[in-house]
Design a protein around this motif. Structure first.
Motif, PDB file in Angstrom:
ATOM      1  N   THR A   1      -7.513  -9.402  -8.350  1.00  6.10           N
ATOM      2  CA  THR A   1      -6.666  -8.299  -9.305  1.00  6.10           C
ATOM      3  C   THR A   1      -6.449  -7.138  -8.034  1.00  6.10           C
ATOM      4  O   THR A   1      -5.231  -6.702  -8.003  1.00  6.10           O
ATOM      5  CB  THR A   1      -7.437  -7.820 -10.119  1.00  6.10           C
ATOM      6  N   PRO A   2      -7.163  -6.654  -7.397  1.00  8.65           N
ATOM      7  CA  PRO A   2      -7.102  -5.757  -6.118  1.00  8.65           C
ATOM      8  C   PRO A   2      -6.184  -6.106  -5.221  1.00  8.65           C
ATOM      9  O   PRO A   2      -4.910  -5.194  -4.981  1.00  8.65           O
ATOM     10  CB  PRO A   2      -8.363  -5.236  -5.391  1.00  8.65           C
ATOM     11  N   PRO A   3      -6.080  -7.184  -4.718  1.00 12.64           N
ATOM     12  CA  PRO A   3      -5.082  -7.648  -3.745  1.00 12.64           C
ATOM     13  C   PRO A   3      -3.767  -7.892  -4.288  1.00 12.64           C
ATOM     14  O   PRO A   3      -2.806  -7.518  -3.629  1.00 12.64           O
ATOM     15  CB  PRO A   3      -5.718  -8.764  -2.815  1.00 12.64           C
ATOM     16  N   LEU A   4      -3.727  -8.453  -5.412  1.00  9.30           N
ATOM     17  CA  LEU A   4      -2.364  -8.736  -6.073  1.00  9.30           C
ATOM     18  C   LEU A   4      -1.810  -7.234  -6.564  1.00  9.30           C
ATOM     19  O   LEU A   4      -0.601  -7.192  -6.351  1.00  9.30           O
ATOM     20  CB  LEU A   4      -2.799  -9.481  -7.359  1.00  9.30           C
ATOM     21  N   ALA A   5      -2.665  -6.463  -6.892  1.00  7.61           N
ATOM     22  CA  ALA A   5      -2.032  -5.098  -7.280  1.00  7.61           C
ATOM     23  C   ALA A   5      -1.628  -4.461  -6.113  1.00  7.61           C
ATOM     24  O   ALA A   5      -0.439  -3.838  -6.079  1.00  7.61           O
ATOM     25  CB  ALA A   5      -3.359  -4.317  -7.895  1.00  7.61           C
TER      26      ALA A   5
END
Length: 186
Positions: A155-159
């Protein structure tokens, strides 16, 4: 029965996507949150298979019950990232995403562990009840753990990739009113 549960999974996923869009009002934020569903469920199926569990009506039922929970970790993370990106000023998006993600990390982990631990007693059932409900509980617990892994790793890198330059809408007025009411209640 398997076809019915598979259909329920699809309907549940569509409803989740609609609710996410109503509250987040941005397709990118919905996509970042929504991607946790197939990744978590796929990971859960792979883990269950590696553990020697069969994919049957009860395991699919556990995955269907876990649908709302598997998206929860990602939604919390994405919502905090979006909130912080709206007010970032000159701070680089990478730093904002990292700080926002770390800010909610402990609560997300604790909440996920509590939700998963609630079903551990079901795994300990003996006899017919244990044979019947253990696959459901195992599928739910594995899917919940997989959702935590997805929220922490994906989730963090995709965000960051999808939201760093996005034009994020302001919070919907009805949410602002709900928050104001909640604040006054507190």
């Amino acid at each position: 029965a398997l076809g019915g549960i598979a259909e329920d999974l699809v309907i549940g996923a569509v409803l989740i996507a609609l609710v996410l869009f109503v509250f987040m009002r941005n397709l990118r934020t919905v996509a970042v949150s929504f991607v946790s569903i197939p990744l978590s469920l796929l990971t859960a199926v792979i883990v269950l298979d590696r553990l020697g569990w069969t994919i049957n009506t009860m395991t699919l039922g556990g995955l269907a019950v876990a649908l709302g929970v598997v998206v929860d970790d990602a939604v919390i993370d994405v919502e905090n990232i979006v909130r912080r990106l709206r007010t970032r000023g000159d701070t680089p998006a990478r730093e904002v995403v990292l700080e926002a993600s770390l800010e909610v990390r402990a609560p997300v982990i604790y909440a996920t562990l509590v939700v998963a631990l609630v079903l551990v007693p079901v795994l300990m059932l003996h006899g017919l009840q244990g044979s019947f409900f253990a696959p459901l509980a195992a599928a739910f617990i594995v899917a919940t753990a997989a959702s935590l892994a997805v929220a922490v790793i994906v989730t963090p890198p995709l965000a960051y990739l999808m939201l760093r330059n996005a034009n994020l809408p302001e919070e919907p007025p009805f949410l602002a009113r709900i928050k104001a009411f909640h604040h006054s209640l507190l």
